[in-house]
Write an enzyme that holds these catalytic residues in place. Structure first.
Site, short mmCIF file in Angstrom:
data_model
loop_
_atom_site.label_atom_id
_atom_site.label_comp_id
_atom_site.label_asym_id
_atom_site.label_seq_id
_atom_site.Cartn_x
_atom_site.Cartn_y
_atom_site.Cartn_z
N HIS A 36 0.84 -1.21 0.00
CA HIS A 36 0.00 0.00 0.00
C HIS A 36 0.87 1.25 0.00
CE1 HIS A 36 -3.13 -2.58 2.32
NE2 HIS A 36 -3.61 -2.39 1.10
N LYS A 60 -15.61 -8.21 4.32
CA LYS A 60 -14.47 -8.64 5.15
C LYS A 60 -14.69 -8.29 6.61
CE LYS A 60 -10.93 -7.69 1.57
NZ LYS A 60 -9.89 -6.73 1.20
N ARG A 109 -2.00 -5.83 -8.42
CA ARG A 109 -0.88 -6.73 -8.13
C ARG A 109 -0.68 -7.75 -9.23
NH1 ARG A 109 -3.38 -7.93 -2.37
NH2 ARG A 109 -5.11 -7.95 -3.81
N SER A 146 -3.12 -7.61 2.81
CA SER A 146 -3.38 -7.50 4.25
C SER A 146 -3.86 -8.84 4.80
CB SER A 146 -4.45 -6.43 4.53
OG SER A 146 -4.00 -5.18 4.10
O1 PNS Z 1 -8.81 -2.99 0.39
P1 PNS Z 1 -10.10 -3.51 -0.21
O2 PNS Z 1 -10.91 -4.20 0.86
O3 PNS Z 1 -9.87 -4.37 -1.40
O4 PNS Z 1 -10.92 -2.23 -0.71
C1 PNS Z 1 -12.17 -2.35 -1.35
C2 PNS Z 1 -12.95 -1.04 -1.23
C3 PNS Z 1 -13.20 -0.72 0.24
C4 PNS Z 1 -12.17 0.08 -1.88
C5 PNS Z 1 -14.31 -1.23 -1.98
O5 PNS Z 1 -15.01 -2.30 -1.42
C6 PNS Z 1 -15.15 0.04 -1.96
O6 PNS Z 1 -14.94 0.94 -2.76
N1 PNS Z 1 -16.12 0.10 -1.01
C7 PNS Z 1 -16.95 1.29 -0.82
C8 PNS Z 1 -18.38 1.04 -1.22
C9 PNS Z 1 -18.57 1.21 -2.70
O7 PNS Z 1 -18.38 2.27 -3.26
N2 PNS Z 1 -18.96 0.10 -3.34
C10 PNS Z 1 -19.19 0.06 -4.76
C11 PNS Z 1 -17.99 -0.40 -5.51
S1 PNS Z 1 -18.49 -0.74 -7.14
#
Ligand code: PNS
Length: 180
Positions: A36, A60, A109, A146
């Site tokens: 990150h 999660k 990644r 993570s």
């Molecule tokens: O580190 P992660 O868990 O892979 O991050 C994923 C995250 C939190 C960036 C994604 O789940 C997200 O954007 N969540 C916010 C809710 C949202 O906007 N959802 C629609 C995505 S299409």
């Protein structure tokens, strides 16, 4: 007249100078890893301001609270002057809209990330016009996540080469607290 014209030009110039290029690096950051941080550092060189937004990922369960995650990010990015740390529990595009953010920056990644990330980028673009920019993760971090770090730490594995020192300490403390 000349004065007025100059005034108009300078106001215009001022407006364009003041329109900062702002991006968000969203994620769960549970906890922040060296992968990150590599993306955050490289994004900070490309934008005037980068907001690291700790978001709730409903799929999660987390090891650290949002506050703890934000503190770890703030401490490990303190050397970067244009980084702000924030949290959000709604849609990412809503956050972008209310914070005048034009771009989402994500690290890719491997090809396994691609389907899901592409889908999210397309939904976010369609919903709001906010662009997603993908950065190739440095090869040294391409296996890092993570979840993997938490799994290793849980079983007493050495994750000191994968996370900043303060995160390593926090992981050890959390694993010891949980007592299993
Ligand atoms: O580190 P992660 O868990 O892979 O991050 C994923 C995250 C939190 C960036 C994604 O789940 C997200 O954007 N969540 C916010 C809710 C949202 O906007 N959802 C629609 C995505 S299409």
């Amino acid at each position: 007249m000349v004065f007025l014209r100059l005034k108009w030009i300078s106001a215009d110039l001022l407006a364009s100078v003041c329109h900062m290029k702002r991006a968000v690096c969203p994620g769960s950051f549970d906890p922040v890893t060296l992968g990150h941080l590599d993306i955050i550092e490289r994004a900070s060189a490309q934008f005037d301001e980068v907001v690291i937004a700790v978001l709730v990922n409903r799929t999660k369960s987390s090891m650290f609270t949002v506050q703890e995650r934000m503190e770890m990010i703030a401490k490990t990015t303190a050397h970067l002057p244009n980084i702000r740390v924030d949290s959000w529990s709604g849609l990412l595009v809503e956050y972008c809209k209310s914070n005048d953010i034009q771009s989402i920056v994500k690290g890719l990644r491997a090809v396994t990330d691609f389907d899901y990330e592409l889908q999210m980028a397309q939904v976010n673009l369609q919903a709001s016009g906010v662009e997603t920019m993908f950065m190739a993760t440095a090869p040294a971090h391409s296996f890092l996540s993570s979840s993997l770090v938490k799994e290793l730490a849980h079983y007493g594995g050495d994750v000191s080469s994968m996370v900043p020192k303060i995160v390593n300490e926090a992981l050890k403390a959390r694993v010891a607290e949980s007592g299993n």
